[in-house]
Design a protein around this motif. Structure first.
Motif, mmCIF file in Angstrom:
data_model
loop_
_atom_site.group_PDB
_atom_site.id
_atom_site.type_symbol
_atom_site.label_atom_id
_atom_site.label_comp_id
_atom_site.label_asym_id
_atom_site.label_seq_id
_atom_site.Cartn_x
_atom_site.Cartn_y
_atom_site.Cartn_z
ATOM 1 N N GLN A 9 -18.199 17.312 -61.324
ATOM 2 C CA GLN A 9 -18.354 18.525 -60.532
ATOM 3 C C GLN A 9 -18.424 18.064 -59.086
ATOM 4 O OE1 GLN A 9 -21.390 19.351 -58.654
ATOM 5 N NE2 GLN A 9 -20.199 21.018 -57.801
ATOM 6 N N SER A 10 -17.568 18.614 -58.242
ATOM 7 C CA SER A 10 -17.523 18.227 -56.850
ATOM 8 C C SER A 10 -17.532 19.477 -55.972
ATOM 9 C CB SER A 10 -16.257 17.403 -56.591
ATOM 10 O OG SER A 10 -16.241 16.916 -55.275
ATOM 11 N N THR A 11 -18.384 19.476 -54.970
ATOM 12 C CA THR A 11 -18.473 20.587 -54.031
ATOM 13 C C THR A 11 -18.376 20.017 -52.625
ATOM 14 O OG1 THR A 11 -19.928 21.787 -55.520
ATOM 15 C CG2 THR A 11 -19.912 22.493 -53.229
ATOM 16 N N GLU A 12 -17.504 20.624 -51.806
ATOM 17 C CA GLU A 12 -17.326 20.142 -50.441
ATOM 18 C C GLU A 12 -17.266 21.325 -49.486
ATOM 19 O OE1 GLU A 12 -14.712 16.740 -49.502
ATOM 20 O OE2 GLU A 12 -13.581 18.175 -48.302
ATOM 21 N N LEU A 13 -17.962 21.206 -48.382
ATOM 22 C CA LEU A 13 -17.928 22.204 -47.315
ATOM 23 C C LEU A 13 -17.276 21.548 -46.106
ATOM 24 C CD1 LEU A 13 -18.741 24.925 -46.008
ATOM 25 C CD2 LEU A 13 -20.902 23.812 -45.401
ATOM 26 N N THR A 29 -21.482 15.397 -59.032
ATOM 27 C CA THR A 29 -22.261 15.103 -60.225
ATOM 28 C C THR A 29 -21.275 14.809 -61.344
ATOM 29 O OG1 THR A 29 -23.974 16.648 -59.544
ATOM 30 C CG2 THR A 29 -23.985 15.973 -61.842
ATOM 31 N N GLY A 30 -21.507 13.742 -62.097
ATOM 32 C CA GLY A 30 -20.592 13.434 -63.185
ATOM 33 C C GLY A 30 -20.995 12.199 -63.954
ATOM 34 N N PHE A 43 -25.571 11.460 -59.653
ATOM 35 C CA PHE A 43 -25.498 12.392 -58.547
ATOM 36 C C PHE A 43 -25.236 11.603 -57.266
ATOM 37 C CE2 PHE A 43 -27.697 14.554 -55.044
ATOM 38 C CZ PHE A 43 -27.026 15.759 -55.060
ATOM 39 N N SER A 44 -24.353 12.121 -56.419
ATOM 40 C CA SER A 44 -24.115 11.503 -55.120
ATOM 41 C C SER A 44 -23.898 12.593 -54.075
ATOM 42 C CB SER A 44 -22.908 10.566 -55.170
ATOM 43 O OG SER A 44 -21.725 11.287 -55.414
ATOM 44 N N GLY A 79 -5.200 12.069 -48.344
ATOM 45 C CA GLY A 79 -5.121 13.233 -49.206
ATOM 46 C C GLY A 79 -6.493 13.786 -49.497
ATOM 47 N N LEU A 80 -6.543 15.024 -49.907
ATOM 48 C CA LEU A 80 -7.797 15.673 -50.260
ATOM 49 C C LEU A 80 -7.783 15.994 -51.740
ATOM 50 C CD1 LEU A 80 -8.100 18.100 -47.217
ATOM 51 C CD2 LEU A 80 -9.235 15.914 -47.537
ATOM 52 N N PRO A 81 -8.927 15.927 -52.436
ATOM 53 C CA PRO A 81 -8.948 16.167 -53.864
ATOM 54 C C PRO A 81 -8.652 17.618 -54.237
ATOM 55 C CG PRO A 81 -11.167 15.824 -53.067
ATOM 56 C CD PRO A 81 -10.249 15.554 -51.917
#
Length: 82
Positions: A9-13, A29-30, A43-44, A79-81
């Motif tokens: 799970q990846s969240t980016e602002l 998180t993964g 978690f990172s 590149g961006l994920p």
């Protein structure tokens, strides 16, 4: 990460600074595992700089400072994920 099964799970602002630069903060998180009954998610979090590459500014380069439970890292990527 190694294992037959994984999740992430990846969240980016992203906050645009200009047409060329943006700041980003993120959390991940993964885990990867062979045994689904033994899940221990990692978690990172971190922040970084996003740079739109010339000539058309469609491709991006990223430089991130990331922190985990017991380590930290600086890394660069193209590149961006998402």
């Amino acid at each position: 990460f190694r294992g037959k099964h994984f999740y992430l799970q990846s969240t980016e602002l992203r906050v645009p600074l200009s047409e060329t630069f943006a700041l980003a903060i993120y959390t991940d998180t993964g885990e990867a595992t062979d045994d689904l009954s033994q899940l221990h998610p990692k978690f990172s979090y971190g922040s970084g700089l996003r740079i739109a590459l010339p000539p058309d500014r469609i491709q991006w380069a990223r430089i991130d400072f990331g922190f985990g439970q017991d380590s930290w890292a600086v890394y660069a990527d193209f590149g961006l994920p998402f």
